[in-house]
Design a protein around this motif. Structure first.
Motif, PDB file in Angstrom:
ATOM      1  N   VAL A  90       0.709  -1.130   0.047  1.00 35.42           N
ATOM      2  CA  VAL A  90      -0.089  -0.030  -0.225  1.00 35.42           C
ATOM      3  C   VAL A  90       0.925   1.269  -0.036  1.00 35.42           C
ATOM      4  CG1 VAL A  90      -0.255   0.176   2.603  1.00 35.42           C
ATOM      5  CG2 VAL A  90      -2.056   1.163   1.088  1.00 35.42           C
TER       6      VAL A  90
ATOM      7  N   LEU B 244      -0.757   4.813  -0.807  1.00 38.68           N
ATOM      8  CA  LEU B 244      -1.434   5.886  -0.339  1.00 38.68           C
ATOM      9  C   LEU B 244      -3.139   5.561  -0.290  1.00 38.68           C
ATOM     10  CD1 LEU B 244      -2.070   8.969  -0.677  1.00 38.68           C
ATOM     11  CD2 LEU B 244      -2.279   8.795  -3.045  1.00 38.68           C
ATOM     12  N   VAL B 245      -3.729   6.114   0.780  1.00 42.48           N
ATOM     13  CA  VAL B 245      -5.232   6.164   0.742  1.00 42.48           C
ATOM     14  C   VAL B 245      -5.586   7.392   0.738  1.00 42.48           C
ATOM     15  CG1 VAL B 245      -7.031   5.322   2.348  1.00 42.48           C
ATOM     16  CG2 VAL B 245      -5.200   3.723   2.276  1.00 42.48           C
ATOM     17  N   LYS B 246      -6.555   7.787   0.086  1.00 38.22           N
ATOM     18  CA  LYS B 246      -7.182   9.054  -0.077  1.00 38.22           C
ATOM     19  C   LYS B 246      -8.562   9.151   0.485  1.00 38.22           C
ATOM     20  CE  LYS B 246      -5.556  11.933  -3.485  1.00 38.22           C
ATOM     21  NZ  LYS B 246      -5.835  12.379  -4.964  1.00 38.22           N
ATOM     22  N   ALA B 247      -8.893  10.233   1.446  1.00 36.24           N
ATOM     23  CA  ALA B 247     -10.274  10.155   1.939  1.00 36.24           C
ATOM     24  C   ALA B 247     -10.560  11.711   2.072  1.00 36.24           C
ATOM     25  CB  ALA B 247     -10.387   9.601   3.130  1.00 36.24           C
TER      26      ALA B 247
ATOM     27  N   GLU C 298     -11.646   7.139  -0.463  1.00 43.13           N
ATOM     28  CA  GLU C 298     -11.904   7.214  -2.106  1.00 43.13           C
ATOM     29  C   GLU C 298     -11.031   6.499  -2.908  1.00 43.13           C
ATOM     30  OE1 GLU C 298     -11.539  11.569  -2.329  1.00 43.13           O
ATOM     31  OE2 GLU C 298     -13.259  11.843  -1.222  1.00 43.13           O
ATOM     32  N   VAL C 299      -9.867   6.135  -2.347  1.00 44.84           N
ATOM     33  CA  VAL C 299      -8.934   5.480  -3.206  1.00 44.84           C
ATOM     34  C   VAL C 299      -7.792   4.836  -2.383  1.00 44.84           C
ATOM     35  CG1 VAL C 299      -7.515   7.286  -3.980  1.00 44.84           C
ATOM     36  CG2 VAL C 299      -7.791   5.133  -5.292  1.00 44.84           C
ATOM     37  N   ILE C 300      -7.487   3.534  -2.721  1.00 48.94           N
ATOM     38  CA  ILE C 300      -6.127   3.074  -2.087  1.00 48.94           C
ATOM     39  C   ILE C 300      -5.102   2.882  -3.246  1.00 48.94           C
ATOM     40  CG2 ILE C 300      -4.952   1.080  -1.136  1.00 48.94           C
ATOM     41  CD1 ILE C 300      -7.708   0.349   0.395  1.00 48.94           C
TER      42      ILE C 300
ATOM     43  N   HIS D  33      -7.459   0.710  -5.804  1.00 50.12           N
ATOM     44  CA  HIS D  33      -8.654   0.321  -5.215  1.00 50.12           C
ATOM     45  C   HIS D  33      -9.670   1.463  -5.289  1.00 50.12           C
ATOM     46  CE1 HIS D  33      -7.187  -3.190  -2.896  1.00 50.12           C
ATOM     47  NE2 HIS D  33      -5.973  -2.728  -3.490  1.00 50.12           N
TER      48      HIS D  33
END
Lengths: 602, 545
Positions: free
Chosen positions: A225, A227-230, B68-70, B77
């Protein structure tokens, strides 16, 4: 002091145990994440201590990064019970308390911080001297911004940024903690916390295990993994062997830059411990690294701070103190002599700027190592083992550091641990040269005068007189003091590719407050990331205009230019100005760059 | 170990309900849809577990907008919260060699599109779950629906690009080879050779960087001459009153371009998308040939039952739960034919001979009016008309569908014929909206309308240019999402490594993306070119600074 009346200290920044927001339960939230992952029987986050132990070491408690309305209001809303351990230092106390005592936790066996480093108060940016911008510089992202206080008042600027850890009393159950704009975490691959920018690592053990669970869950699926965006938040992951680094940020910075910051954070850790730390984890997966880093919080907080003001952190180049060519030559000569006597690197620096440097034959210093080294030196001991992660991540070097005055210092790096007296002798020789040629006072004058200014750009007469091609006749009258340089030029940075150095202009009106400067740097960072996409290779030119700036960027094989203009600046005129900036830099390159003697040219 | 299952890893698409399966042992109950359906449950659950974990995790810091995205090393994702607590997640494999480079926002639009279409035919997912709380009904509708959507050819309506229907393989053709086919002729050859749909060599073709000059979920309009416009207007009035006193909605398409609509923007986009997929003359004629990967060669248009039925259904709702529900598959391929009277017929909704004659007529749900309407489609050559009548009118016995059809033929068929002729005469072909020297995309977000260079022209751009433009669009997506409520005003001109200019301009809800490959152009030339384009084709909406 125990405060039970929540309304009495609305501005004290979070020393609460209780979560004032009953609608969410972050503690269980965090557990839920894990159980969601665990319920799939696919990850086994190692057990972690339920650290309730509070380890408060310093009196340094100013508000940090959030610096925005969000947290100001959050703090205001927060009731909760103060735990009293912090001594609830109010904002007025911050300066005094942290000047009085170095905010570093002392561990047995550690040397005391050097007296010079506690005198360090935000060596900042490219501006120097006792100008008003200098004070503005010192007010940083870390200052307290109460909702009812105008962010640009003079008193705010007095509150200099100070190294050291903030908000140790917070953890992932605090609303204020969750609203911090930028978190950095370092943990081991078994989920043990190693470093957290905010909050007590021990109390964040559960949170740390959650991060570990996310990383290993994805790893178990044969992936990694990144990056995770929120919403406005980005969670950036960097795995370096047994060490995991995570940044959770809602700042408007690019993924590439945040990842670069984690990389530097890791580098700083290696600088202190060398990569041999990996072996400790090989021997014992549950190895606890925190004691080894004891007393170094100031180094990390100072590095994190530099991400928002030091272009070297994203340009991967260093900058020099402007000096007459002959003087720089003179210092270069003595440094080279010293190197010939068995010193690996000799660096004479003023704050984060290079006066001169030299290296033993075939030894070259990466600008990132230079950045990490000077960051370390300015916040810690004066003779210590260090490791240059880009030079040799496995081995320790020994750094002898001596401050000639508050700003100017020499660093001598050697592979020999017993070389102290030799290094001291070298320092005396260097000092003699400096005194003889009166360099230190020239350095002080250079600091006072500052570097290049957009206002001082010689304007081509033709440009001035020629009726502007723009339909906006005011653009001609814009050429005046108070609005930056000619034709709306506000700022520029010029990076010489083969020298690995950059020069940037001093901040000029209207980019005066720290907030404006930080915002400009963030715009530059975006521009830099956009130009240097890994897959596509560097673009050549970019023109970018939004509500805040007109930005121009040139990338050529020799140099890169980044320039910021008024958003209303005329495009054709801006291009001409950029050409003049390049010309001007070339005119003064002997003064603003370290030429020839650079080890990189070997 | 999680994903060790065999088979195609290039795409996973799932839908799950966070309000279900929260007790241990009941986790499977969360899953409403999973593609590929034959993936083992533990892998399905691990995809959903990670998604759910990160939704919870990100809410710690960002309560107002969860994950929103991985972005991982090998996969992206993409998350989309279709309805409160109902999430869709698409996991796609990245592969630079095969050109699997995309814009996250473009992928999210795929999720949005399939959900919007589903709601148009079946109503909201939450409502379905409430009707039948075991979830069996929802699953039995979702599985065939999404599978049909994925097996559309080409991968989903190329709304703005008729050429893809003529050369459907173009966007699926191997990128490296594509570089060699600079001329249209060569492309046609390639298209014939490599005739296929979204499943190419068992790999789904998602909207990759080559589609960067198009915008899913928008409508492409036909520009009409004034006199034609007046005639269309009067036709629309006739259509309005086809059902006597009850007002009908209508939509008119010429090929895959919108001529007129009386629906709201959202309803228009959904219906337009469906029409281009299944109803237009091109959609019907392309149905004659068969190249669906999922179809098993025998000429039967049935997708294999394994891939369309809900595998979980039998698991949860006991024996035969699946068969209890009347499964309607509105996106099924090759189910529409043109009748002698010009109206399009299908047996998707049942056979007209069985039971009440009107029960077999397609119905759709309109968001704007929150009502269910009958969908009648009429086609004359390249003109397709959609007529939408409130179902209540028929149920109440005020009208019969056949009477409406009769009325339509009497009142409108002659006008339709004339309009088709007129438009055809003035129609510049698939390159009608080509502007020489430009490769562009203009999007009007308020109207949900876009216009773009014809795909055949976009293919002449170098791969580097398209990649640079794709990257630029990604940057603009980030800026837009950060600006969210405020109007973003942004102008970016980049000279890429190959000297091409890629340009983005965002202002007042409108967006312009452009690529210029004239190597000699300076920044000022490029800015001028945009200015000229903006003045001539966009009423000066994109003034350059």
């Amino acid at each position: 002091m125990m405060t039970s009346d929540s309304s009495s200290s609305p501005s004290s920044s979070g020393t609460e145990f209780a979560d004032p927001n009953p609608s969410t339960d972050p503690g269980t939230n965090s557990e839920r994440v894990q159980s969601q992952l665990e319920s799939m029987n696919l990850s086994e986050p190692s057990e972690v201590s339920d650290g309730s132990h509070t380890d408060y070491g310093g009196g340094d408690d100013d508000d940090d990064d959030p610096a925005e309305e969000e947290v100001a209001s959050a703090n205001g809303n927060e009731g909760g019970v103060s735990n009293g351990l912090a001594g609830t230092s109010g904002d007025e106390e911050i300066e005094a308390s942290s000047r009085a005592e170095h905010p570093v936790e002392m561990e047995a066996g550690e040397e005391p911080p050097s007296p010079t480093s506690s005198g360090y108060d935000g060596e900042r940016g490219s501006s120097g001297g006792a100008t008003s911008t200098d004070k503005a510089d010192d007010a940083s992202e870390t200052e307290i911004r109460e909702a009812n206080v105008d962010g640009d008042t003079a008193s705010q600027h007095e509150a200099a940024w100070l190294p050291g850890k903030r908000h140790v009393d917070e953890d992932d159950a605090s609303v204020s903690w969750r609203k911090r704009k930028k978190h950095f975490f370092v943990l081991s691959n078994s989920g043990k916390p190693i470093y957290s920018r905010y909050g007590d690592e021990h109390k964040l053990a559960g949170f740390s295990a959650t991060l570990q669970a996310i990383i290993s869950f994805v790893e178990n699926g044969g992936d990694r993994v990144n990056l995770v965006k929120a919403g406005k938040h980005q969670v950036v992951f960097l795995v370096k062997g047994p060490i995991y680094l995570v940044c959770i940020s809602c700042t408007d910075e690019t993924y590439e830059y945040l990842r670069g910051q984690l990389d530097l954070l890791y580098g700083q850790m290696i600088l202190i411990l060398t990569k041999s730390i990996d072996r400790c984890f090989e021997k014992n997966a549950k190895f606890d690294m925190t004691p080894l880093l004891g007393g170094t919080e100031a180094v990390f907080s100072s590095l994190v701070h530099s991400f928002s003001w030091n272009p070297a952190t994203f340009l991967h180049a260093y900058t020099c103190l402007p000096l007459p060519y002959a003087l720089r030559q003179a210092t270069g000569t003595i440094l080279q002599e010293v190197c010939a006597s068995g010193v690996l690197f000799a660096l004479l620096m003023c704050r984060h700027k290079v006066i001169s440097l030299a290296g033993a034959q075939k030894a070259s210093l990466h600008p990132d190592d230079l950045l990490l080294l000077s960051n370390f030196v300015m916040t810690s001991e004066s003779f210590s083992p260090i490791c240059l992660p880009r030079y040799n991540a496995q081995a320790f070097l020994h750094a002898y550091v001596h401050f000639f005055d508050d700003d100017t210092y020499v660093m001598l790096l050697t592979t020999r641990s017993e070389a102290f007296y030799h290094l001291k002798d070298c320092r005396i020789r260097i000092e003699a040269v400096l005194l003889k040629s009166n360099i230190l006072s020239t350095v002080q004058r250079s600091i006072a005068e500052g570097g290049m200014r957009v206002e001082d750009l010689p304007i081509d007469r033709l440009l001035r007189k020629k009726p502007s091609s723009t339909p906006n006749p005011e653009s001609l009258t814009d050429v005046s003091v108070g609005t930056g340089g000619p034709f709306g030029l506000w700022h520029f940075m010029y990076r010489s590719i083969y020298l690995d150095q950059y020069v940037s202009s001093e901040f000029s009106p209207p980019v005066t407050s720290h907030r404006q400067q930080k915002s400009l740097y963030r715009a530059y960072q975006k521009l830099y990331a956009s130009m240097h996409d890994k897959g596509l290779g560097p673009h050549k030119t970019q023109y970018r205009r939004d509500e805040n700036y007109t930005l121009l960027c040139w990338v050529t094989p020799d140099f890169e230019l980044y320039a910021a203009f008024d958003p209303l600046a005329d495009k054709a005129m801006a291009i001409k100005i950029c050409n003049q900036v390049c010309q001007r830099v070339k005119d003064v390159e002997n003064e603003v760059f370290l030429q020839g003697a650079s080890p990189f040219s070997w | 170990m999680a994903s060790t299952s065999s088979g195609d890893e290039s795409l996973r698409l799932c839908m799950f309900d966070l309000r279900r399966g929260q007790t241990e042992g009941q986790e499977l109950d969360k899953i409403l849809f999973f593609h590929p359906a034959d993936l083992d449950f533990s892998t399905q659950l691990s995809v959903i577990g990670l998604s759910e974990g990160l939704i919870t995790f990100t809410r710690l810091f960002s309560p107002e907008a969860a994950c929103e995205v991985i972005e991982a090393e090998r996969h992206s994702h993409v998350f989309y919260e279709a309805e409160p607590d109902i999430w869709m997640v698409m996991v796609v494999e990245k592969n630079k060699e095969t050109g699997a480079i995309w814009r996250i926002d473009a992928l999210r639009r795929v999720l949005k599109e399939v959900h919007s279409l589903f709601v148009m035919f079946h109503g909201s997912i939450r409502a379905l779950i409430e009707i039948e709380p075991t979830g069996g009904l929802t699953r039995s509708q979702l599985y065939p629906f999404i599978t049909d959507y994925l097996s559309s050819k080409p991968f989903s309506p190329n709304l703005a690009h008729g050429i893809f229907i003529l050369f459907p393989s173009f966007n699926t053709f191997n990128i490296t080879n594509c570089q060699h086919f600079k001329s249209g002729l060569a492309l046609k050859t390639a298209a014939v050779v490599n005739c296929s749909n979204l499943f190419v060599g068992k790999k789904l073709q998602l909207p990759n960087f080559r589609e960067t000059l198009r915008e899913r979920g928008t409508v492409k309009m036909l520009t009409l001459a004034r006199d034609t416009a007046l005639e269309v207007q009067s036709l629309v009035q006739v259509l309005d009153s086809c059902a006597g006193n009850l007002r009908c909605h209508s939509m008119v398409l010429f090929q895959d371009l919108l001529v007129s609509t009386t629906l709201s923007a959202d309803d228009t986009v959904n219906l337009f998308t469906f029409a281009v997929m299944r109803l237009t003359s091109q959609a019907l004629s392309s149905g004659a040939s068969s190249w669906s990967y999922l179809r098993k060669g025998t000429g039967s248009s049935e997708v294999s039952s394994r891939s369309t039925s809900a595998p979980l259904d039998s698991l949860h709702s006991g024996s035969g739960g699946n068969h209890m529900h009347n499964v309607i598959r509105p996106l099924q391929n090759d189910k529409w034919t043109k009748g002698k009277d010009g109206f399009l017929m299908t047996d998707i909704w049942g056979l007209e001979t069985g039971g009440s004659p009107d029960s077999a007529i397609p119905t759709v749900w309109l968001q704007q009016t929150q009502e269910r309407v009958y969908l009648l489609a009429y086609q004359y050559k390249r003109l397709t008309l959609l007529l939408l009548m409130p179902t209540t009118s028929i149920v109440n016995g005020d009208l019969s569908v056949s009477a409406v059809k009769q009325q339509f033929i009497e009142d409108a068929s002659l006008r339709v014929l004339k309009i088709e002729e007129k438009i055809s005469r003035g129609w510049g072909g698939e390159n009608a909206y080509h502007v020489k020297g430009y490769r562009y995309l203009v999007v009007d977000n308020d109207m949900e309308v876009s216009r773009a260079s014809p795909s055949g022209k976009v293919t002449t751009l170098a791969k580097e240019t398209l990649l640079a433009l794709n990257k630029l669009r990604e940057e603009v997506d980030v800026e837009k999402s950060r600006a969210k409520r405020q109007e973003k005003d942004l102008e970016i001109c980049i000279r890429a490594k190959n000297n091409a200019w890629v340009i983005a301009r965002v202002t007042r809800g409108k967006e312009l993306y452009m690529a210029l490959e004239k190597a000699s152009d300076t920044l000022l030339d490029a800015a001028d070119a945009v200015g000229t384009f903006s003045n001539r084709y966009c009423s000066g909406a994109f003034l350059m600074g």
